[in-house]
Design a protein around this motif. Structure first.
Motif, PDB file in Angstrom:
ATOM      1  N   GLU A  56      20.639  32.523  82.392  1.00 24.56           N
ATOM      2  CA  GLU A  56      20.906  34.102  82.377  1.00 24.56           C
ATOM      3  C   GLU A  56      22.620  34.111  81.461  1.00 24.56           C
ATOM      4  OE1 GLU A  56      21.273  34.270  86.839  1.00 24.56           O
ATOM      5  OE2 GLU A  56      22.142  35.743  86.703  1.00 24.56           O
ATOM      6  N   ALA A  57      22.711  35.416  80.864  1.00 22.24           N
ATOM      7  CA  ALA A  57      23.337  35.841  80.616  1.00 22.24           C
ATOM      8  C   ALA A  57      25.296  36.238  81.171  1.00 22.24           C
ATOM      9  CB  ALA A  57      22.833  37.126  79.466  1.00 22.24           C
ATOM     10  N   PRO A  58      25.802  36.177  80.791  1.00 23.10           N
ATOM     11  CA  PRO A  58      26.830  36.302  82.061  1.00 23.10           C
ATOM     12  C   PRO A  58      26.828  37.844  81.735  1.00 23.10           C
ATOM     13  CG  PRO A  58      27.310  34.393  80.344  1.00 23.10           C
ATOM     14  CD  PRO A  58      26.186  35.112  79.546  1.00 23.10           C
ATOM     15  N   PRO A  91      28.551  45.623  84.420  1.00 23.83           N
ATOM     16  CA  PRO A  91      28.904  44.861  85.300  1.00 23.83           C
ATOM     17  C   PRO A  91      26.493  44.926  85.700  1.00 23.83           C
ATOM     18  CG  PRO A  91      29.866  46.168  85.814  1.00 23.83           C
ATOM     19  CD  PRO A  91      29.596  46.752  84.416  1.00 23.83           C
ATOM     20  N   GLU A  92      26.478  46.332  85.921  1.00 24.81           N
ATOM     21  CA  GLU A  92      25.232  46.106  87.319  1.00 24.81           C
ATOM     22  C   GLU A  92      23.881  45.694  86.264  1.00 24.81           C
ATOM     23  OE1 GLU A  92      24.975  50.150  84.169  1.00 24.81           O
ATOM     24  OE2 GLU A  92      26.477  48.427  85.202  1.00 24.81           O
ATOM     25  N   VAL A  93      24.129  45.609  85.142  1.00 22.43           N
ATOM     26  CA  VAL A  93      23.091  45.260  84.583  1.00 22.43           C
ATOM     27  C   VAL A  93      22.725  43.863  84.233  1.00 22.43           C
ATOM     28  CG1 VAL A  93      21.847  44.728  81.530  1.00 22.43           C
ATOM     29  CG2 VAL A  93      22.779  47.178  82.483  1.00 22.43           C
ATOM     30  N   LYS A  94      21.544  42.900  84.386  1.00 19.80           N
ATOM     31  CA  LYS A  94      21.216  41.976  84.174  1.00 19.80           C
ATOM     32  C   LYS A  94      20.563  40.829  83.409  1.00 19.80           C
ATOM     33  CE  LYS A  94      22.794  40.256  89.417  1.00 19.80           C
ATOM     34  NZ  LYS A  94      22.417  39.987  90.693  1.00 19.80           N
ATOM     35  N   GLU A 145      22.806  40.632  73.580  1.00 17.26           N
ATOM     36  CA  GLU A 145      23.016  40.988  74.783  1.00 17.26           C
ATOM     37  C   GLU A 145      23.193  42.055  75.402  1.00 17.26           C
ATOM     38  OE1 GLU A 145      24.661  37.807  76.112  1.00 17.26           O
ATOM     39  OE2 GLU A 145      22.976  36.254  76.413  1.00 17.26           O
ATOM     40  N   LYS A 146      24.614  42.480  74.005  1.00 17.28           N
ATOM     41  CA  LYS A 146      25.075  43.266  74.243  1.00 17.28           C
ATOM     42  C   LYS A 146      24.123  45.251  73.417  1.00 17.28           C
ATOM     43  CE  LYS A 146      29.336  46.173  71.571  1.00 17.28           C
ATOM     44  NZ  LYS A 146      28.155  47.107  70.949  1.00 17.28           N
ATOM     45  N   ILE A 147      22.655  45.395  73.268  1.00 14.58           N
ATOM     46  CA  ILE A 147      22.952  45.918  72.470  1.00 14.58           C
ATOM     47  C   ILE A 147      21.408  45.992  73.483  1.00 14.58           C
ATOM     48  CG2 ILE A 147      19.963  46.737  71.032  1.00 14.58           C
ATOM     49  CD1 ILE A 147      21.779  45.860  69.041  1.00 14.58           C
ATOM     50  N   LEU A 148      20.967  45.164  74.273  1.00 17.55           N
ATOM     51  CA  LEU A 148      20.235  45.554  75.231  1.00 17.55           C
ATOM     52  C   LEU A 148      20.642  45.462  77.035  1.00 17.55           C
ATOM     53  CD1 LEU A 148      17.491  42.347  75.089  1.00 17.55           C
ATOM     54  CD2 LEU A 148      17.363  44.818  74.285  1.00 17.55           C
ATOM     55  N   ARG A 149      21.978  45.481  76.343  1.00 18.76           N
ATOM     56  CA  ARG A 149      23.198  46.229  78.151  1.00 18.76           C
ATOM     57  C   ARG A 149      23.360  47.671  78.020  1.00 18.76           C
ATOM     58  NH1 ARG A 149      24.950  41.928  81.135  1.00 18.76           N
ATOM     59  NH2 ARG A 149      25.476  39.996  80.039  1.00 18.76           N
ATOM     60  N   GLU A 150      23.134  48.194  76.721  1.00 15.56           N
ATOM     61  CA  GLU A 150      23.632  49.245  76.306  1.00 15.56           C
ATOM     62  C   GLU A 150      22.298  50.136  76.840  1.00 15.56           C
ATOM     63  OE1 GLU A 150      24.929  49.184  72.622  1.00 15.56           O
ATOM     64  OE2 GLU A 150      27.418  48.973  73.084  1.00 15.56           O
ATOM     65  N   GLU A 151      20.596  49.336  76.291  1.00 19.65           N
ATOM     66  CA  GLU A 151      19.871  50.584  76.358  1.00 19.65           C
ATOM     67  C   GLU A 151      19.410  50.551  77.973  1.00 19.65           C
ATOM     68  OE1 GLU A 151      16.125  51.999  74.644  1.00 19.65           O
ATOM     69  OE2 GLU A 151      18.104  52.397  73.829  1.00 19.65           O
ATOM     70  N   PHE A 163      17.666  50.977  84.045  1.00 20.83           N
ATOM     71  CA  PHE A 163      17.568  49.674  84.554  1.00 20.83           C
ATOM     72  C   PHE A 163      18.906  48.458  84.950  1.00 20.83           C
ATOM     73  CE2 PHE A 163      13.678  51.540  82.314  1.00 20.83           C
ATOM     74  CZ  PHE A 163      12.498  51.918  83.209  1.00 20.83           C
ATOM     75  N   LYS A 164      18.652  48.012  85.715  1.00 25.35           N
ATOM     76  CA  LYS A 164      19.281  46.581  85.622  1.00 25.35           C
ATOM     77  C   LYS A 164      19.245  45.914  85.632  1.00 25.35           C
ATOM     78  CE  LYS A 164      21.829  49.938  89.291  1.00 25.35           C
ATOM     79  NZ  LYS A 164      21.591  50.381  90.620  1.00 25.35           N
ATOM     80  N   VAL A 165      18.210  45.480  84.855  1.00 20.91           N
ATOM     81  CA  VAL A 165      17.384  44.301  84.670  1.00 20.91           C
ATOM     82  C   VAL A 165      16.612  43.834  83.298  1.00 20.91           C
ATOM     83  CG1 VAL A 165      15.826  41.888  85.686  1.00 20.91           C
ATOM     84  CG2 VAL A 165      17.529  42.846  87.275  1.00 20.91           C
TER      85      VAL A 165
END
Length: 221
Positions: free
Chosen positions: A76-78, A84-87, A110-116, A122-124
């Protein structure tokens, strides 16, 4: 991450008469549901019904054809201070399909997917595969084309070359995963971690005949 489930469900697949292609027998694998491979766009109405994590992993098990093995999260990514809302959860092939994946590649993904995910609301994010440059081939009805590897006897998906991308599932939470998709990237020495997301379809170099030239693509689950 807690231990996941081990279930064997009967497949909904319909038998397809194989066709010979050199030393391969090409058949097709039915799509997981009637709504799979219906394109979802951010400007469309957001899905109101999703699937649970348990059902998703049952689906992944069926695709792997190893119903006696569990599919488990590898990490699980930190939590990110920026989003912070995106896991983010990595499933199976967490490092991508290269044997020389660095942690910078993982962090960039992870950086790109959090931004997307943040952009789409979406949050997950569940990463099915890290950066890779192959894509499954499909019949006109949306079923995945497969072949029997004569050397191993295993059924494999028929793949074609594609632009580098990540295969992901997106949702509101772990009980409401609603779309799957491909997030395309471009290798860019000037970008963070040397990779940036594709925002303009003109950045795409390889577009298969059965697909439209898009920056990223998503489908309903």
């Amino acid at each position: 991450m807690n231990r996941l489930w081990k279930q064997a469900h009967k497949s909904n697949e319909k038998p397809v008469e194989p066709k010979r292609t050199d030393d391969l027998e090409v058949g097709s694998r039915s799509s997981p549901s009637d709504t799979s491979w219906i394109v979802w766009k951010p400007e469309d109405r957001y899905p109101t019904r999703g699937i649970t994590l348990e059902r998703l992993f049952t689906r992944l098990q069926r695709k792997r054809g190893k119903l006696d093995e569990e599919v488990e999260f590898q990490r699980e990514a930190p939590i990110s201070p920026d989003y912070p809302e995106v896991k983010i959860f990595w499933a199976e092939n967490w490092a991508g399909r290269s044997s020389e994946v660095t942690m910078d590649r993982v962090r960039g993904t992870e950086k790109i997917l959090r931004e997307e995910a943040h952009r789409l609301g979406f949050k997950v994010v569940i990463v099915r595969s890290g950066v890779h440059n192959e894509t499954n081939q499909y019949a006109e009805d949306g079923t995945v084309l497969t072949y029997c590897d004569q050397r191993t006897g295993r059924i494999r998906n028929l793949v074609a070359e594609d632009d580098p991308h990540m295969t992901v599932y997106l949702g509101y939470d772990l009980d409401n995963i609603v779309v799957q998709g491909h997030v395309y990237i471009v290798w860019d020495a000037k970008a963070s971690f040397n990779m940036r997301i594709v925002r303009d379809a003109s950045d795409r170099k390889i577009v298969q005949p059965w697909r439209q030239p898009v920056a990223s693509e998503y489908w309903y689950l």
